[in-house]
Scaffold this motif. Structure first.
Motif, PDB file in Angstrom:
ATOM      1  N   ILE A  29       2.402  46.292   5.432  1.00  0.00           N
ATOM      2  CA  ILE A  29       3.446  47.111   4.806  1.00  0.00           C
ATOM      3  C   ILE A  29       2.992  47.589   3.431  1.00  0.00           C
ATOM      4  CG2 ILE A  29       5.791  47.038   3.831  1.00  0.00           C
ATOM      5  CD1 ILE A  29       5.905  47.202   6.795  1.00  0.00           C
ATOM      6  N   LEU A  46       9.979  51.773   3.358  1.00  0.00           N
ATOM      7  CA  LEU A  46       9.388  50.459   3.597  1.00  0.00           C
ATOM      8  C   LEU A  46      10.081  49.336   2.845  1.00  0.00           C
ATOM      9  CD1 LEU A  46       5.672  51.554   3.506  1.00  0.00           C
ATOM     10  CD2 LEU A  46       7.064  51.036   5.504  1.00  0.00           C
ATOM     11  N   THR A 108      10.473  48.149  11.658  1.00  0.00           N
ATOM     12  CA  THR A 108       9.388  49.007  11.200  1.00  0.00           C
ATOM     13  C   THR A 108       9.018  50.036  12.261  1.00  0.00           C
ATOM     14  OG1 THR A 108       8.537  47.176   9.882  1.00  0.00           O
ATOM     15  CG2 THR A 108       7.053  49.014  10.257  1.00  0.00           C
TER      16      THR A 108
END
Length: 125
Positions: A29, A46, A108
């Motif tokens: 990430i 994110l 995600t």
């Protein structure tokens, strides 16, 4: 009855595995957020997966702490009767950490799919 050192070794091994999973996800990430890995994400997207993976690390750490209390309660004479309480809490936090990893990966991928389908939002066209 469960042997306390064996159960403590199980929790430590589980802690290591979950920390490795969450750590790899956090590094990935962070690399996407800094642009080292090209992605369709705006770094602001994110924030949520980063928070979920960090909470997974905290949950795995709490599982390790509760496993230490399980060992202490198993060792004491009066605590053996109630040793299931910290054992349950430790197993709960391990399961929570694993669930947070699954939710973080799923979230995600969902954000990536959303960003890919609506790339005109990101380019302003």
């Amino acid at each position: 009855m469960v042997n306390p050192p064996g159960s403590l070794a199980f929790y430590i091994l589980s802690f290591r595995v979950l920390i490795a999973l969450h750590g790899a996800a956090l590094v990935f990430i962070m690399l996407m957020g800094t642009g080292a890995i090209s992605s369709v994400f705006v770094p602001a997207f994110l924030r949520l997966p980063l928070f979920v993976f960090l909470m997974g690390v905290v949950s795995a750490f709490l599982a390790l702490c509760w496993s230490q209390w399980t060992l202490v309660w198993h060792s004491s004479r009066t605590g053996r009767r109630w040793a299931w309480i910290p054992g349950f809490c430790s197993a709960f936090f391990l399961a929570l950490s694993l669930a947070l990893f699954v939710i973080g990966v799923w979230g995600t991928l969902g954000l990536a799919d959303l960003a890919y389908q609506h790339s005109e939002w990101l380019t302003g066209q």
